[in-house]
Design a protein around this motif. Structure first.
Motif, short mmCIF file in Angstrom:
data_model
loop_
_atom_site.label_atom_id
_atom_site.label_comp_id
_atom_site.label_asym_id
_atom_site.label_seq_id
_atom_site.Cartn_x
_atom_site.Cartn_y
_atom_site.Cartn_z
N PHE A 1 0.83 -1.20 0.00
CA PHE A 1 0.00 0.00 0.00
C PHE A 1 0.86 1.25 0.00
O PHE A 1 1.98 1.27 0.54
N THR A 2 0.33 2.32 -0.58
CA THR A 2 1.07 3.57 -0.66
C THR A 2 1.20 4.25 0.69
O THR A 2 2.15 4.99 0.93
N ASP A 3 0.23 4.03 1.60
CA ASP A 3 0.19 4.78 2.86
C ASP A 3 -0.69 4.01 3.84
O ASP A 3 -1.13 2.89 3.55
N GLY B 1 -10.89 -6.67 9.17
CA GLY B 1 -11.34 -6.03 7.94
C GLY B 1 -10.46 -4.87 7.57
O GLY B 1 -9.67 -4.37 8.38
N ARG B 2 -10.60 -4.44 6.29
CA ARG B 2 -9.79 -3.33 5.77
C ARG B 2 -10.65 -2.40 4.92
O ARG B 2 -11.59 -2.85 4.26
N TYR B 3 -10.25 -1.12 4.93
CA TYR B 3 -10.77 -0.19 3.93
C TYR B 3 -9.63 0.74 3.52
O TYR B 3 -8.85 1.20 4.37
N TRP B 4 -9.56 1.02 2.20
CA TRP B 4 -8.58 1.99 1.71
C TRP B 4 -9.23 2.76 0.56
O TRP B 4 -10.23 2.32 -0.02
N LEU B 5 -8.68 3.90 0.26
CA LEU B 5 -9.15 4.66 -0.89
C LEU B 5 -8.64 4.01 -2.17
O LEU B 5 -7.47 3.59 -2.23
N PRO B 6 -9.50 3.90 -3.18
CA PRO B 6 -9.04 3.33 -4.46
C PRO B 6 -7.80 4.06 -4.96
O PRO B 6 -7.72 5.29 -4.92
N GLY B 7 -6.82 3.28 -5.39
CA GLY B 7 -5.54 3.82 -5.84
C GLY B 7 -4.41 3.56 -4.88
O GLY B 7 -3.24 3.68 -5.24
N MET B 8 -4.74 3.16 -3.62
CA MET B 8 -3.70 2.95 -2.62
C MET B 8 -3.07 1.57 -2.69
O MET B 8 -1.94 1.37 -2.23
N ASN B 9 -3.80 0.58 -3.21
CA ASN B 9 -3.34 -0.81 -3.18
C ASN B 9 -2.50 -1.12 -4.42
O ASN B 9 -2.98 -1.68 -5.40
N LEU B 10 -1.24 -0.75 -4.37
CA LEU B 10 -0.36 -0.98 -5.51
C LEU B 10 -0.19 -2.46 -5.81
O LEU B 10 -0.07 -2.87 -6.97
N ALA B 11 -0.19 -3.28 -4.75
CA ALA B 11 0.01 -4.71 -4.95
C ALA B 11 -1.11 -5.34 -5.76
O ALA B 11 -0.91 -6.37 -6.41
#
Length: 418
Positions: free
Chosen positions: A172-174, A192-202
């Motif tokens: 992840f970027t951050d 569980g997880r939540y991230w903003l779209p674009g953060m999950n580089l993997a």
């Protein structure tokens, strides 16, 4: 034993200093909690956390120090009941790449520490430690939840099964939002997880924001089944956590630009359908400009609307004082602390501790302040740091006593007299 005189204030009104501690010679503090008459303080530079006996608030005494693992931050922590949760993360301010503080607040931090690609050589401990504090003031480690990556930054825990944290994870970027199942405190597990779209580089995602911006979660506070995430340069991210294993977006609000970002705290006031949201000043000498504390109308959780900003301290030239000037943290109305939907307690870094009355949500007004004098020592060993107060966190106990700490100045215990 001689009693040391209390430090003198640079400015004060409607607040009285009644106690002070240098925290056993470790005057640097970040987050603090008060539980059963003891203050638990995470250190920025002193490599661990301390316990201060504040049962006599006029004469606080350092009683315990727990060292951090090698090259690891313990800057943030949470207490509730008989549990203490402590973050473990890479000690960013000891790292060569962050000796210029600007580097920490600009761009994807996962890329800088190598966790975005998952190829970082680990010389730190990442995760969350759990301590038993049923014997007040005597933390005993009982559990640990490891994470693969930079570690945990900040936690929200008010008892029960669920904790919530910001985590810098491989790929992840951050920092992203995670939920943690505390059913067995000796074996907490990510749920569980939540991230903003674009953060999950993997996963092949691509950021659509400028590479100089910090699109990362500082932390979230939780009210009922809604988490209010302070997402630094991405503003406020409101998350439905009714299913803790599958958090989902309710709405995302970002006011940066034109404002300067750095969103740090979101505090729901459910009895008034309001939100208080603080943007952190992160650069010296007012370089990042005006950082507001906002009030939002939250009658429609999917459509929060800004109503007002808090007044900025003006009785001195804080912009030229050195260090950071602007909000850092606000008291978060934890259920085991002082809870108010009209009085907001905040730290303003080189402008000390501030109290605001928001009984009229359209016209917040300052009603008290305390600005400590120059700290006795400089615990911050990074280059070019100025010897000025940087009030960091504030906690108000059920009796109304105000506890505040500083990057260099120790623990201040105050009475609000407004």
């Amino acid at each position: 034993m001689s009693i040391q005189p209390l430090p003198k204030a640079d400015f004060s009104y409607n607040m009285k200093l009644i106690g002070h501690s240098d925290q056993g010679g470790r005057p640097d503090g970040v987050q603090l909690m008060v539980n059963k008459g003891f203050a638990y303080v995470g250190h920025m530079f002193s490599k661990g956390f301390s316990v201060i006996d504040v049962r006599d608030p006029h004469h606080p005494k350092a009683v315990e120090y727990v060292a951090a693992p090698h090259n690891t931050w313990n800057i943030h922590l949470q207490t509730h009941g008989d549990l203490l949760l402590v973050i473990n993360a890479k000690d960013m301010f000891a790292a060569a790449e962050f000796q210029d503080e600007k580097a920490y607040y600009k761009g994807a931090i996962g890329r800088k520490v190598g966790t975005a690609s998952g190829d970082a050589a680990r010389d730190w401990t990442g995760g969350m430690a759990v301590y038993d504090i049923s014997t007040a003031g005597k933390p005993r480690k009982i559990g640990f939840m490891p994470v693969a990556g930079g570690g945990i930054h900040r936690i929200w825990y008010t008892g029960g099964r669920w904790a919530y944290a910001s985590a810098l994870l491989d790929g992840f970027t951050d920092y992203i939002f995670i939920t943690i199942d505390m059913t067995d405190p000796t074996r907490p597990v990510e749920a569980g997880r939540y991230w903003l779209p674009g953060m999950n580089l993997a996963a092949g995602e691509t950021p659509d924001w400028e590479p100089t911006r910090r699109y990362g979660l500082h932390h979230a506070t939780v009210s009922g089944d809604i988490a209010y995430g302070a997402w630094r340069d991405a503003g406020m991210v409101v998350i439905d956590v009714a299913d803790r294993r599958k958090p989902k977006l309710i709405t995302h609000r970002n006011w940066s630009p034109p404002f300067g970002g750095g969103t740090h705290n979101c505090l729901a006031l459910p009895d008034r359908d309001l939100l208080v949201v603080a943007d952190e000043a992160v650069l010296d000498d007012y370089e990042d400009g005006f950082k507001p504390i906002w009030i939002f109308d939250n009658r429609v959780p999917g459509n929060p609307i800004s109503l007002a900003t808090f007044p900025e301290p003006k009785e001195a030239d804080y912009k030229s004082k050195g260090g950071h000037f602007g909000p850092h943290n606000i008291h978060e109305n934890r259920p085991d602390s002082f809870v108010s939907s009209e009085l907001i307690f905040a730290t303003y870094q080189n402008a000390g501790i501030r109290v605001f009355d928001i009984s009229d949500q359209y016209r917040p007004k300052e009603v008290a302040a305390f600005v400590p004098g120059e700290p006795a020592t400089l615990a911050d060993r990074r280059p070019n740091r100025k010897k000025v107060i940087q009030s960091c966190d504030v906690y108000v106990d059920k009796a109304g006593l105000v506890y505040a700490n500083d990057y260099n100045g120790g623990l201040y215990i105050l009475e609000y007299q407004g």
